[in-house]
Design a protein around this motif. Structure first.
Motif, PDB file in Angstrom:
ATOM      1  N   ASP A  29       0.852  -1.187   0.000  1.00 16.90           N
ATOM      2  CA  ASP A  29       0.000   0.000   0.000  1.00 16.90           C
ATOM      3  C   ASP A  29       0.891   1.242   0.000  1.00 16.90           C
ATOM      4  O   ASP A  29       1.681   1.432   0.928  1.00 16.90           O
ATOM      5  N   THR A  30       0.748   2.075  -1.037  1.00 14.57           N
ATOM      6  CA  THR A  30       1.600   3.282  -1.119  1.00 14.57           C
ATOM      7  C   THR A  30       1.377   4.221   0.074  1.00 14.57           C
ATOM      8  O   THR A  30       2.206   5.085   0.336  1.00 14.57           O
ATOM      9  N   GLN A  31       0.275   4.056   0.800  1.00 15.23           N
ATOM     10  CA  GLN A  31       0.095   4.849   2.021  1.00 15.23           C
ATOM     11  C   GLN A  31       1.165   4.510   3.056  1.00 15.23           C
ATOM     12  O   GLN A  31       1.449   5.311   3.947  1.00 15.23           O
ATOM     13  N   GLY A  32       1.683   3.297   2.971  1.00 10.62           N
ATOM     14  CA  GLY A  32       2.813   2.924   3.821  1.00 10.62           C
ATOM     15  C   GLY A  32       2.519   2.855   5.316  1.00 10.62           C
ATOM     16  O   GLY A  32       3.414   3.082   6.141  1.00 10.62           O
ATOM     17  N   ASN A  33       1.305   2.512   5.688  1.00 11.71           N
ATOM     18  CA  ASN A  33       0.975   2.453   7.119  1.00 11.71           C
ATOM     19  C   ASN A  33       1.715   1.327   7.834  1.00 11.71           C
ATOM     20  O   ASN A  33       2.275   1.527   8.911  1.00 11.71           O
ATOM     21  N   ALA A  34       1.736   0.152   7.248  1.00 10.50           N
ATOM     22  CA  ALA A  34       2.473  -0.963   7.862  1.00 10.50           C
ATOM     23  C   ALA A  34       3.970  -0.636   7.884  1.00 10.50           C
ATOM     24  O   ALA A  34       4.677  -0.967   8.837  1.00 10.50           O
ATOM     25  N   SER A  35       4.437   0.039   6.842  1.00 11.78           N
ATOM     26  CA  SER A  35       5.853   0.415   6.787  1.00 11.78           C
ATOM     27  C   SER A  35       6.202   1.371   7.929  1.00 11.78           C
ATOM     28  O   SER A  35       7.320   1.339   8.453  1.00 11.78           O
ATOM     29  N   TRP A  36       5.259   2.198   8.297  1.00 13.09           N
ATOM     30  CA  TRP A  36       5.482   3.103   9.426  1.00 13.09           C
ATOM     31  C   TRP A  36       5.561   2.301  10.729  1.00 13.09           C
ATOM     32  O   TRP A  36       6.503   2.424  11.504  1.00 13.09           O
ATOM     33  N   THR A  37       4.554   1.461  10.965  1.00 15.85           N
ATOM     34  CA  THR A  37       4.496   0.735  12.237  1.00 15.85           C
ATOM     35  C   THR A  37       5.687  -0.219  12.384  1.00 15.85           C
ATOM     36  O   THR A  37       6.193  -0.417  13.481  1.00 15.85           O
ATOM     37  N   LEU A  38       6.152  -0.773  11.266  1.00 11.85           N
ATOM     38  CA  LEU A  38       7.248  -1.750  11.326  1.00 11.85           C
ATOM     39  C   LEU A  38       8.583  -1.139  10.894  1.00 11.85           C
ATOM     40  O   LEU A  38       9.524  -1.873  10.561  1.00 11.85           O
ATOM     41  N   ALA A  39       8.667   0.199  10.915  1.00  8.55           N
ATOM     42  CA  ALA A  39       9.861   0.886  10.387  1.00  8.55           C
ATOM     43  C   ALA A  39      11.155   0.398  11.031  1.00  8.55           C
ATOM     44  O   ALA A  39      12.202   0.359  10.393  1.00  8.55           O
TER      45      ALA A  39
END
Ligand SMILES: Nc1ncnc2c1ncn2[C@@H]1O[C@H](COP(=O)(O)OP(=O)(O)O)[C@@H](O)[C@H]1O
Ligand SMILES: [Mg+2]
Length: 254
Positions: A39-49
């Motif tokens: 997801d280009t919103q990148g929410n999981a990428s934020w939480t798992l940064a």
């Protein structure tokens, strides 16, 4: 390696919540977990940064197994590894679906040399990325809110799964997780009952309540069981029950 995709073509249902919590829970079980954020919103990428591998998710569709193997071979991690969303994911919709699905399958196969389980978070639209992920996955899970628009989205999703399973016969739909359920709202209670009646085989036998501590945890980049508040206890029980269920159904071998 077993692969699970979290998908429903509507936002705000809890796809990212579920993906991140399954990842944290599976990591604690000692599994080597990879999370791909499509997801280009990148929410999981934020939480798992804190677990970022530096490998961009769009490369899963374009690079091929050799580049991927070179990237992950010998890499140290803490059992949880993020393949983060990047801007190039937006170009996937120009790609041919069969080609995208084939490339993703090959990349997932290469990832399987390094991980026990792969969790894929998707965008809330039925684009090439989500469809390819469903075509490449072994299991699928769909969180859904007990609101009218969400239930409409769910009905469409059920029809779509039926079609995609013809192209990916190994896909097992684990079910819909009623999420953000507020038992004090008669609308939620009656929508849940309606859904259980309409899709008795597809609705999971438990739900996750609307719990502020879940939203807080995702923002704090941690699982809800690390939130030190009494209110987080109930949420923890519900989320652990979900993780137990998915873990058992996926029959993950270590
Ligand atoms: N059970 C829950 N209780 C409270 N808030 C939740 C719950 N599940 C998700 N949320 C919050 O709702 C929003 C949407 O959830 P999210 O997982 O991002 O949905 P999606 O990935 O399907 O768009 C986020 O802000 C998230 O923190
Ligand atoms: Mg999301």
């Amino acid at each position: 390696m077993k692969t699970l995709v979290t998908a429903i073509q509507k936002g705000g249902q809890g796809k990212t919540f579920a993906t991140c919590h399954l990842a944290f829970d599976f990591q604690e079980r000692g599994l080597r977990v990879a999370v791909i954020d499509l997801d280009t919103q990148g929410n999981a990428s934020w939480t798992l940064a804190g677990h970022d591998s530096g490998y961009p998710a769009s490369r899963m569709f374009t690079a091929g197994g050799d580049e991927l193997r070179a990237w992950f071979a010998g890499r140290e991690d803490d059992g949880l590894t993020l393949i983060a969303a990047d801007a190039s994911l937006a170009n996937l919709d120009k790609m041919d679906l069969a080609q995208a699905a084939g490339a993703l399958r090959a990349s997932i196969e290469a990832l399987g040399e390094f991980f026990d389980v792969c969790l894929i978070d998707t965008a809330p639209s039925l684009g090439v990325a989500m469809t390819a992920a469903v075509l490449a996955a072994d299991y699928m899970l769909s969180p859904v809110e007990m609101e009218a628009y969400s239930l409409q989205g769910m009905k469409k999703m059920v029809a779509i799964i039926g079609n995609l399973r013809k192209q990916n016969p190994k896909l097992r739909f684990l079910g819909m997780v009623p999420n953000k359920v507020d038992a004090r709202k008669p609308r939620h209670v009656s929508n849940l009952a309606t859904l259980q009646q309409a899709y008795p085989q597809l609705i999971l036998p438990f739900s996750v309540g609307a719990r502020d501590s879940i939203a807080e945890a995702l923002g704090e980049q941690m699982p809800v069981w690390k939130i030190k508040k009494t209110a987080a206890r109930k949420a923890t029980q519900e989320v652990r029950a979900l993780a137990d269920y998915v873990f058992t159904k996926m029959e993950i071998a270590q």
